[in-house]
Design a protein around this motif. Structure first.
Motif, PDB file in Angstrom:
ATOM      1  N   ARG A  81      14.282   7.169   2.119  1.00 44.39           N
ATOM      2  CA  ARG A  81      12.729   7.397   2.068  1.00 44.39           C
ATOM      3  C   ARG A  81      12.068   8.062   0.606  1.00 44.39           C
ATOM      4  O   ARG A  81      11.126   7.688   0.269  1.00 44.39           O
ATOM      5  N   PRO A  82      12.830   8.980  -0.008  1.00 46.46           N
ATOM      6  CA  PRO A  82      12.369   9.424  -1.119  1.00 46.46           C
ATOM      7  C   PRO A  82      12.572   8.289  -2.344  1.00 46.46           C
ATOM      8  O   PRO A  82      13.598   7.878  -2.742  1.00 46.46           O
ATOM      9  N   HIS A  83      11.411   7.942  -3.148  1.00 43.68           N
ATOM     10  CA  HIS A  83      11.370   6.900  -4.037  1.00 43.68           C
ATOM     11  C   HIS A  83      11.018   7.367  -5.515  1.00 43.68           C
ATOM     12  O   HIS A  83      10.296   8.303  -5.772  1.00 43.68           O
ATOM     13  N   VAL A  84      11.558   6.638  -6.470  1.00 44.51           N
ATOM     14  CA  VAL A  84      11.319   6.632  -7.755  1.00 44.51           C
ATOM     15  C   VAL A  84      10.351   5.789  -8.145  1.00 44.51           C
ATOM     16  O   VAL A  84      10.700   4.556  -8.003  1.00 44.51           O
ATOM     17  N   LEU A  85       9.202   5.911  -8.786  1.00 44.18           N
ATOM     18  CA  LEU A  85       8.657   4.924  -9.628  1.00 44.18           C
ATOM     19  C   LEU A  85       8.835   4.592 -11.066  1.00 44.18           C
ATOM     20  O   LEU A  85       8.799   5.789 -11.879  1.00 44.18           O
TER      21      LEU A  85
ATOM     22  N   ASP B 261       1.105  -1.341  -0.261  1.00 41.94           N
ATOM     23  CA  ASP B 261      -0.188   0.076   0.205  1.00 41.94           C
ATOM     24  C   ASP B 261       0.802   1.371  -0.044  1.00 41.94           C
ATOM     25  O   ASP B 261       0.419   2.407  -0.038  1.00 41.94           O
ATOM     26  N   GLU B 262       2.183   1.114   0.427  1.00 44.48           N
ATOM     27  CA  GLU B 262       3.092   2.317   0.312  1.00 44.48           C
ATOM     28  C   GLU B 262       3.053   2.870  -1.211  1.00 44.48           C
ATOM     29  O   GLU B 262       3.681   3.930  -1.265  1.00 44.48           O
ATOM     30  N   ILE B 263       2.716   2.307  -2.178  1.00 44.03           N
ATOM     31  CA  ILE B 263       3.034   2.449  -3.386  1.00 44.03           C
ATOM     32  C   ILE B 263       1.772   3.354  -4.022  1.00 44.03           C
ATOM     33  O   ILE B 263       0.553   2.713  -4.088  1.00 44.03           O
ATOM     34  N   PRO B 264       1.800   4.563  -4.320  1.00 43.09           N
ATOM     35  CA  PRO B 264       0.673   5.570  -4.578  1.00 43.09           C
ATOM     36  C   PRO B 264      -0.198   4.814  -5.896  1.00 43.09           C
ATOM     37  O   PRO B 264       0.590   4.222  -6.947  1.00 43.09           O
ATOM     38  N   GLY B 265      -1.466   4.783  -6.021  1.00 44.67           N
ATOM     39  CA  GLY B 265      -2.108   4.376  -7.223  1.00 44.67           C
ATOM     40  C   GLY B 265      -2.280   2.950  -7.477  1.00 44.67           C
ATOM     41  O   GLY B 265      -2.606   2.594  -8.517  1.00 44.67           O
ATOM     42  N   GLY B 266      -2.161   2.295  -6.400  1.00 45.31           N
ATOM     43  CA  GLY B 266      -2.248   0.592  -6.639  1.00 45.31           C
ATOM     44  C   GLY B 266      -3.453   0.238  -6.614  1.00 45.31           C
ATOM     45  O   GLY B 266      -4.525   0.872  -7.033  1.00 45.31           O
ATOM     46  N   PRO B 267      -3.680  -1.216  -6.985  1.00 48.68           N
ATOM     47  CA  PRO B 267      -2.641  -2.086  -6.869  1.00 48.68           C
ATOM     48  C   PRO B 267      -1.849  -2.094  -7.945  1.00 48.68           C
ATOM     49  O   PRO B 267      -2.146  -1.863  -8.889  1.00 48.68           O
ATOM     50  N   HIS B 268      -0.529  -2.526  -7.612  1.00 51.67           N
ATOM     51  CA  HIS B 268       0.570  -2.749  -8.871  1.00 51.67           C
ATOM     52  C   HIS B 268       1.097  -4.145  -8.921  1.00 51.67           C
ATOM     53  O   HIS B 268       1.243  -4.695  -7.360  1.00 51.67           O
TER      54      HIS B 268
ATOM     55  N   GLU C 271       5.419  11.227 -10.380  1.00 53.36           N
ATOM     56  CA  GLU C 271       5.101   9.934  -9.779  1.00 53.36           C
ATOM     57  C   GLU C 271       6.019   9.554  -8.381  1.00 53.36           C
ATOM     58  O   GLU C 271       5.799   8.488  -7.863  1.00 53.36           O
ATOM     59  N   ASP C 272       6.928  10.190  -8.475  1.00 53.55           N
ATOM     60  CA  ASP C 272       7.834   9.942  -7.250  1.00 53.55           C
ATOM     61  C   ASP C 272       7.150  10.276  -5.851  1.00 53.55           C
ATOM     62  O   ASP C 272       6.220  10.902  -5.896  1.00 53.55           O
ATOM     63  N   PHE C 273       7.556   9.507  -4.894  1.00 47.08           N
ATOM     64  CA  PHE C 273       6.892   9.393  -3.639  1.00 47.08           C
ATOM     65  C   PHE C 273       7.740   9.126  -2.537  1.00 47.08           C
ATOM     66  O   PHE C 273       8.783   8.477  -2.842  1.00 47.08           O
ATOM     67  N   ASP C 274       7.447   9.379  -1.555  1.00 46.06           N
ATOM     68  CA  ASP C 274       8.126   9.084  -0.077  1.00 46.06           C
ATOM     69  C   ASP C 274       7.788   7.699   0.443  1.00 46.06           C
ATOM     70  O   ASP C 274       6.474   7.497   0.539  1.00 46.06           O
ATOM     71  N   ASP C 275       8.381   6.751   0.843  1.00 45.17           N
ATOM     72  CA  ASP C 275       8.148   5.465   1.341  1.00 45.17           C
ATOM     73  C   ASP C 275       7.836   5.592   2.488  1.00 45.17           C
ATOM     74  O   ASP C 275       8.603   5.911   3.371  1.00 45.17           O
ATOM     75  N   ALA C 276       6.556   5.392   2.947  1.00 47.00           N
ATOM     76  CA  ALA C 276       5.865   5.652   4.202  1.00 47.00           C
ATOM     77  C   ALA C 276       6.505   4.556   5.091  1.00 47.00           C
ATOM     78  O   ALA C 276       6.276   4.751   6.416  1.00 47.00           O
TER      79      ALA C 276
END
Length: 179
Positions: free
Chosen positions: A168-172, A84-91, A154-159
């Motif tokens: 913490r900063p992630h690239v999708l 769930d930490e990945i935005p816009g899921g499920p993936h 779409e980059d996000f911070d991994d909760a």
């Protein structure tokens, strides 16, 4: 889930994999871009059990990666349902971890490419994601060699990683069958 390439075999985990995979997960250099950093043998055994359960339930998973010439465990690689930490899921995500002696041999590119072909041809998927910490240049380079694309929006911070941690900063990244 069994996939073979010229040099490698992706296959379900076996009991004999626990010790070498524990060694991989205990290597701080291998786990430099992972949080938490290193895993205990018990934690590694739990990861393998989770992967086996995922394989039974979904027909795909993060599986053992072995070299065909000598059956050496190179690491793990495969597909799984992202958290769930990945935005816009499920993936469905692709991921890998290789032991240090196996770096810079093209194994990750060879196996991940075969895994993506499996995703398109056998599983009928229309998209697979990959993600990593922004500072993980080796994995980012591999995703780009695989033809995966990222969009800075779409980059996000991994909760699951503490605030302030450089991981913490992630690239999708996204891969699709036709590029």
């Amino acid at each position: 889930m069994q996939i073979e390439t010229e040099r490698l075999r992706l296959r379900p985990w076996q009991e004999r994999d626990v010790a070498p995979f524990s060694d991989i997960n205990a290597d701080p250099e291998v786990r430099r871009y992972y949080y938490p950093s290193i895993l205990t043998p018990a934690e590694t055994a739990d990861v393998i059990a989770e992967c086996d359960a995922h394989l039974r339930q979904h027909g795909f998973a993060f599986v053992a990666l072995e070299r065909k010439t000598d059956a050496a465990l190179v690491g793990g690689l495969g597909l799984s349902i992202a958290g769930d930490e990945i935005p816009g899921g499920p993936h469905i995500e692709i991921g890998w971890i290789l032991g240090r002696p196996y770096w810079r041999n093209g194994y990750a590119l060879e196996a991940a490419g075969a895994c993506l072909k499996h995703a398109w041809r056998r599983l009928g998927l229309t998209e697979v994601i990959g993600y990593t910490s922004r500072i993980n240049d080796p994995s980012r380079a591999l995703m780009e060699k695989l033809g995966m694309l990222s969009d800075p929006a779409e980059d996000f911070d991994d909760a699951t990683v503490p605030v302030g941690n450089p991981l913490r900063p992630h690239v999708l990244y996204r891969a699709r069958p036709n590029g």
